[in-house]
Enzyme design. Structure first.
Site, PDB file in Angstrom:
ATOM      1  N   SER A 204       0.865  -1.177   0.000  1.00  0.00           N
ATOM      2  CA  SER A 204       0.000   0.000   0.000  1.00  0.00           C
ATOM      3  C   SER A 204       0.895   1.219   0.000  1.00  0.00           C
ATOM      4  O   SER A 204       1.802   1.326   0.834  1.00  0.00           O
ATOM      5  CB  SER A 204      -0.915   0.024   1.226  1.00  0.00           C
ATOM      6  OG  SER A 204      -1.422   1.329   1.461  1.00  0.00           O
TER       7      SER A 204
ATOM      8  N   CYS B 203      -4.155   7.162  -2.757  1.00  0.00           N
ATOM      9  CA  CYS B 203      -3.943   5.738  -3.001  1.00  0.00           C
ATOM     10  C   CYS B 203      -2.726   5.486  -3.896  1.00  0.00           C
ATOM     11  O   CYS B 203      -2.783   5.650  -5.116  1.00  0.00           O
ATOM     12  CB  CYS B 203      -5.174   5.078  -3.601  1.00  0.00           C
ATOM     13  SG  CYS B 203      -5.070   3.275  -3.654  1.00  0.00           S
TER      14      CYS B 203
END
Length: 349
Positions: A96, A258
């Site tokens: 991530s 993101c």
């Protein structure tokens, strides 16, 4: 007032960090050893054998739906300074971007990795591969982090699926550290704005379920990385930025732009010849936070053309906490309720 000191026994030490509003706490002490010869093995152990730690730190009463927790581990890759695994409400994930920025910020500002000004290079061992981070540092603070992410590639462009609510829609299926289905937001009759967060969250989870029945993915090199982890909605901004909204189980949206989703989207732009090596795009989140996504090279993965993404953003440490592990706690395994976690809590098992 005098009293007996609290007997903590076993506990976990965490640094509280966010990246552009997305909480990515970092476990820096007290975690048990996780079996496995690689970070990928350790992630698969959490997902397939024993997920008790993940549940303990990501479910109520110790956590809330809008957050992740990063398990900091000793590196197994010979070139890495540290290792970590992303723990979320549904499972452990291989990578991530926002969480990686949180981890780098925590390592440097806590002194666990020596800070060098004006730039410190930190190499991270993750289940997705080795991540090289370049942190701009000044006066003991981490001012920005640039991540050289793993090679990102497209599985399918404009993959059509039939939906009960929106008819036939198109999705780009791409890998940016995890697998994404990237959907232009106008196809679900909405736009990426804070007021639409609940609608987009529920739409993303519905699409993820439909895609699971119709689209099969399997990373050519990473065992166990074989599902579309997230649906990310995409929109275009007047200034050329990409508006992003990644949706996560059981039904929430990413507060950050993101990093892995921006990497996956970069791969779709590269595949369509809309960008080349050296080009950049701004990714802007639902609350206005920004990452820069840059194509720094080209390669291939399992015969697929791939782009090498560099994601730049910033994280902030805002506190610290200690979680006590009590064997007699009736909610040691954690719980979730639909009043705050939404109607999809059954997906969490």
């Amino acid at each position: 007032m005098n009293g007996s000191p609290m007997n903590w026994g076993r506990s976990l030490d965490l640094l509280e960090v966010h990246c552009q509003g997305e909480v990515g706490k970092v476990i820096v002490g007290g975690a048990p050893d996780i079996p496995g010869a690689t970070m990928l093995d350790k992630m698969n152990h959490i997902n397939q054998v024993d997920d008790s730690l993940r549940r303990f730190v990501t479910f109520e009463p110790r956590a809330s739906v809008a957050m992740s927790v990063n398990l900091l581990l000793a590196p197994l890759h010979p070139d890495a300074d540290a290792g970590f695994i992303v723990l979320q409400a549904d499972r452990a994930h291989p990578m991530s971007g926002s969480n990686c920025i949180c981890v780098v910020t925590a390592l440097l500002e806590s002194g666990r990795v020596a800070m060098q000004e004006p730039e410190t290079i930190v190499r991270l061992d993750t289940p997705a591969g080795l991540i090289v981070a370049r942190a701009a540092c000044r006066d003991g603070r981490c001012l920005s982090v640039s991540l050289d992410n793993v090679p990102s590639f497209v599985e399918a462009l404009d993959r059509e699926i039939e939906t009960p609510r929106w008819g036939r829609i198109r999705a780009d299926i791409a890998f940016g550290g995890v697998y994404y289905a990237i959907v232009d937001v106008d196809q679900v009759g909405s736009e990426i704005a804070p007021v639409n967060a609940r609608y987009l969250a529920e739409a993303g989870i519905e699409l993820k379920s439909l895609l699971a029945d119709e689209v099969t993915v399997k990373h050519p090199l990473l065992s166990g990385v074989d599902e579309i982890a997230y649906v990310m909605f995409r929109g275009e901004e007047p200034d050329g930025a990409v508006r992003t909204c990644t949706t996560l189980k059981p039904g929430r949206v990413d507060r950050s732009p993101c990093g892995t989703g921006s990497s996956a989207n970069l791969a779709t732009l590269f595949a369509r010849a809309k960008i080349g090596v050296g080009d950049r795009r701004i990714s802007r989140s639902i609350i206005g936070g920004e990452f820069t996504a840059e194509a720094i090279g080209a390669t291939e993965v399992g015969g697929r053309p791939a782009v090498l993404p560099r994601i730049t953003g910033r994280g902030w440490i805002y506190g610290r906490e200690q979680l006590r592990i009590s064997e007699d706690d009736p909610f040691k395994k954690g719980f979730v309720l639909s009043d705050s976690w939404g109607p999809q809590v059954d997906m969490l098992g």
